[in-house]
Design a protein around this motif. Sequence first.
Motif, PDB file in Angstrom:
ATOM      1  N   GLY B 442     -23.095 -13.333  16.736  1.00 39.42           N
ATOM      2  CA  GLY B 442     -22.497 -12.979  18.023  1.00 39.42           C
ATOM      3  C   GLY B 442     -23.037 -13.880  19.122  1.00 39.42           C
ATOM      4  O   GLY B 442     -22.287 -14.504  19.877  1.00 39.42           O
ATOM      5  N   MET B 466     -27.648 -16.198  11.326  1.00 42.34           N
ATOM      6  CA  MET B 466     -27.763 -14.982  10.524  1.00 42.34           C
ATOM      7  C   MET B 466     -26.432 -14.255  10.660  1.00 42.34           C
ATOM      8  O   MET B 466     -26.174 -13.555  11.641  1.00 42.34           O
ATOM      9  CB  MET B 466     -28.922 -14.110  11.000  1.00 42.34           C
ATOM     10  CG  MET B 466     -29.186 -12.950  10.073  1.00 42.34           C
ATOM     11  SD  MET B 466     -30.562 -11.921  10.599  1.00 42.34           S
ATOM     12  CE  MET B 466     -31.966 -12.855  10.033  1.00 42.34           C
ATOM     13  N   ASN B 468     -24.005 -11.631   9.991  1.00 37.28           N
ATOM     14  CA  ASN B 468     -23.808 -10.268   9.495  1.00 37.28           C
ATOM     15  C   ASN B 468     -22.493  -9.676   9.986  1.00 37.28           C
ATOM     16  O   ASN B 468     -22.209  -8.500   9.763  1.00 37.28           O
ATOM     17  CB  ASN B 468     -25.001  -9.369   9.877  1.00 37.28           C
ATOM     18  CG  ASN B 468     -25.227  -9.322  11.375  1.00 37.28           C
ATOM     19  OD1 ASN B 468     -24.416  -9.823  12.151  1.00 37.28           O
ATOM     20  ND2 ASN B 468     -26.324  -8.713  11.792  1.00 37.28           N
ATOM     21  N   TYR B 470     -21.557  -8.626  12.628  1.00 36.56           N
ATOM     22  CA  TYR B 470     -21.677  -7.565  13.635  1.00 36.56           C
ATOM     23  C   TYR B 470     -22.487  -8.023  14.835  1.00 36.56           C
ATOM     24  O   TYR B 470     -23.338  -8.916  14.725  1.00 36.56           O
ATOM     25  CB  TYR B 470     -22.429  -6.372  13.049  1.00 36.56           C
ATOM     26  CG  TYR B 470     -21.612  -5.415  12.225  1.00 36.56           C
ATOM     27  CD1 TYR B 470     -20.666  -4.582  12.821  1.00 36.56           C
ATOM     28  CD2 TYR B 470     -21.826  -5.319  10.855  1.00 36.56           C
ATOM     29  CE1 TYR B 470     -19.949  -3.675  12.054  1.00 36.56           C
ATOM     30  CE2 TYR B 470     -21.114  -4.414  10.086  1.00 36.56           C
ATOM     31  CZ  TYR B 470     -20.167  -3.588  10.688  1.00 36.56           C
ATOM     32  OH  TYR B 470     -19.464  -2.689   9.944  1.00 36.56           O
ATOM     33  N   LEU B 471     -22.257  -7.351  15.933  1.00 33.07           N
ATOM     34  CA  LEU B 471     -23.247  -7.325  17.002  1.00 33.07           C
ATOM     35  C   LEU B 471     -24.278  -6.327  16.487  1.00 33.07           C
ATOM     36  O   LEU B 471     -24.272  -5.137  16.807  1.00 33.07           O
ATOM     37  CB  LEU B 471     -22.609  -6.883  18.318  1.00 33.07           C
ATOM     38  CG  LEU B 471     -21.510  -7.848  18.822  1.00 33.07           C
ATOM     39  CD1 LEU B 471     -20.726  -7.237  19.978  1.00 33.07           C
ATOM     40  CD2 LEU B 471     -22.124  -9.187  19.243  1.00 33.07           C
ATOM     41  N   GLY B 472     -25.121  -6.865  15.608  1.00 33.50           N
ATOM     42  CA  GLY B 472     -25.875  -6.011  14.695  1.00 33.50           C
ATOM     43  C   GLY B 472     -26.826  -5.036  15.356  1.00 33.50           C
ATOM     44  O   GLY B 472     -26.933  -3.885  14.933  1.00 33.50           O
ATOM     45  N   MET B 491     -17.333  -7.564  14.751  1.00 34.70           N
ATOM     46  CA  MET B 491     -16.692  -8.729  15.377  1.00 34.70           C
ATOM     47  C   MET B 491     -15.399  -9.118  14.670  1.00 34.70           C
ATOM     48  O   MET B 491     -14.648  -9.950  15.159  1.00 34.70           O
ATOM     49  CB  MET B 491     -17.672  -9.888  15.452  1.00 34.70           C
ATOM     50  CG  MET B 491     -18.723  -9.645  16.532  1.00 34.70           C
ATOM     51  SD  MET B 491     -19.772 -11.065  16.817  1.00 34.70           S
ATOM     52  CE  MET B 491     -20.853 -10.968  15.414  1.00 34.70           C
TER      53      MET B 491
HETATM   54 MG   LIG Z   1     -24.733 -10.475  14.148  1.00 37.74          MG
END
Ligand SMILES: [Mg+2]
Lengths: 192, 558
Positions: B442, B466, B468, B470-472, B491
């Motif tokens: 992100g 990294m 993933n 997502y806006l993890g 995302m």
């Molecule tokens: Mg992320």
Amino acid sequence: MGRFAGVMGEPGTKEVFNLADLEAAGGIHTGRRHILTMLVENKPGVLARVAGLFSRRGFNIDTLAVGPTDDPMLSRMTLTLDGALHPIDQVTKQLHKLVNVIKIRDLEPAEAVARELALFKVAADSETRGQVMQFAEIFRGNVIDVSKRSITIEVTGTDDKIEAFEQVIRPFGLIEMVRTGEIAISRGRSAT
Amino acid sequence: MRAVDAILECLKAEGVDTVFGIPGGANLPTYDALYDGGIRHVLCRHEQGAGHAAEGYARASGRVGVALATSGPGATNLVTTIADAVMDSVPTVFITGQVRTDLLGTDGFQEADVSGITMPIVKHSIMIQDPREIPMAIHQAFHIARTGRPGPVLIDVPQDLSRAEINYEPVDEVNLPGYQPTVEGNAKQIRLAAKAMANARRPVIYAGGGVINADAAAELTELCRSDRFPVTCTLMGLGGYPAPDDQWLGMLGMHGTRTANYAMDEADLIVAVGARFDDRITGKLSEFAPRAKFIHIDVDPAEISKNVPAHIPIVGDAKKVLPKLTREYRALETDASRLEGWWQRIHQWQDKHPLRYDDSEDSEIKPQYMIQALYEATNGDAIITSDVGQHQMWAAQWYHFNKPRHWINSGGLGTMGVGLPFAMGAQVACPDKTVVAVAGDGSLQMNIQEMTTCVLDEIPVKVFVMNNGYLGMVRQWQELFWDKRYSGVDMKMTPDWVKLAEAYGAKGMRATDKGTLVDQMREAIETPGPVILDVHVTKEENCYPMIPAGQPAREMVG
Ligand SMILES: [Mg+2]
Ligand SMILES: Cc1ncc(C[n+]2csc(CCOP(=O)(O)OP(=O)(O)O)c2C)c(N)n1
């Protein structure tokens, strides 16, 4: 075993040091009103920096007075605030971080004289005018304007005195009041 | 000479070799002077990128970072950067163009009151009113930016004044009556602190970014080793003490180790050095370290007793104060055996709660493993920058920083998108180091434009994403504290990082198998020029342990 294990004081003395006895030094609410007097550089934006700092940090100023000093490069700001709401040391330390602030003093009440000027516009007709003027005289106020239905009085003094005058004058009908905020100077020979 | 030429002379006198920036109408004169002014200019693709690059330069080297922008939108694009620099005390100077003086206050084209806008987020700012003030203003700005508690200084220069002819004479002294940092530390207080440390049964040394800023890592280590003092660092302090080590408790705070947080909770004496008791450290303030007395060493007096009342305040520069404290402490010849019980307690926590994760049973790359692989691929010796999010916390936890200025991240402001420009600036400051940005998928999108800058200016940063999906970090909070109602965190689509790298003229690589990850990282590092390595990691992994926001350390989860 080393020389000191546990409680100890200054080497070679009987002084005893105990961790538990240490007291917090700072961040304390004094609970009284404080007058801070500051010398600041006479430059544009300085007032905005001071005011911005107060709002950003959530400090509440009761009064603020700004004016020139004997040195054209410097201005004086005097502000009063409540030591029950803020740890005053935090306020002064934050103010000190402003590069344009040259000097700050938290004036001890006993070491300073403080004065404020207030103007009161009071409803007064021919009947009540005399009474109002009598009160003004007791408080050593000056009448500076009179109209048919009002009278304007100038009072100088500590904020207590001005508040006391406000109390006695209010029942007559206080139309308007304007106060300068306190200014203060240290007692004795040395400069504030 | 023209005032702008004097600006360049002053920058050179301050030792500036590189500036980052973007030109525009109001700073055209500055750029004219830069044309053959003898200072490297790195043309960035966004002023925010330029500003963070200047920060990265400063954070990696300790020297003042400089960024230039034009008036209006150029200047407002610096705002996030300036706020970032003030929160993490980064020595930076920002020079913005301003509209001509006759247009000031008229809403002229590209006019923005940048000194007003940035007033709450600068250490100081100077609005030039007379071209003759310019040389002194530049030197004052550098002096203020780098001394005391470092921070950002903004100089706003109206276009007409910057072109004016002035009589330039080198400035050799700045005199600022309202700015006199206290650096030495009060001798009596230092002695008292030594005594308190000698009397403590459960001491902890808690060090923050101030130790890094003061270049006092060696001095901190000396103090810690003058006895068996347990030591923990904040996110900003990592590298201030060489980890891992017998006395090292790990990072403290929201994603710190249980050991470090529990030790703070049970300590009878906390020695804070260049740390500011941020809420990410204290958790619930009223229940923070309830048994402790506090020694607080900081160059900024306003930090002392701001959040936690100090019992022994010491205002001074860590580099000056720590050796004195070590000397005073050593002179007391204390007996380290008094700390035996405390260490037993600490060892219990360490045994019971090591930093851990469940590794995958197949080829899947766990995010924590990604950082371990990075450590291996770089021999723990790279400058690591990061964005903001889970990847940042994992990098802080798993890359055991053992040197100062090797961990560069946005601690105070928590600014997404800093990783790439920080790496860019760090690489310019340290051309011989390997610089890796651990990027969030992100965050990286927020300043990805600086890939161009890296390619064109031959700044060979390695960006390890990294990935993933997502806006993890926000997803983690929604999972844990908002009933897993995922709102605005998936995302759904992120760019194809390999193709994107190639589009920028950089090399793109992808890693999906933990078996080959270290080798791929090595390959990326050995590849000349900038590289983006897209690392696919477990999508819904949580970063533990964690103190839920506003809770006391005792309530750590995970
Ligand atoms: Mg992320
Ligand atoms: C500029 C900015 N906007 C929003 C946030 C709030 N925020 C904190 S972490 C995060 C998620 C970051 O996602 P990513 O970069 O993918 O990192 P991850 O947590 O997935 O490792 C967000 C949106 C922020 N810190 N900064």
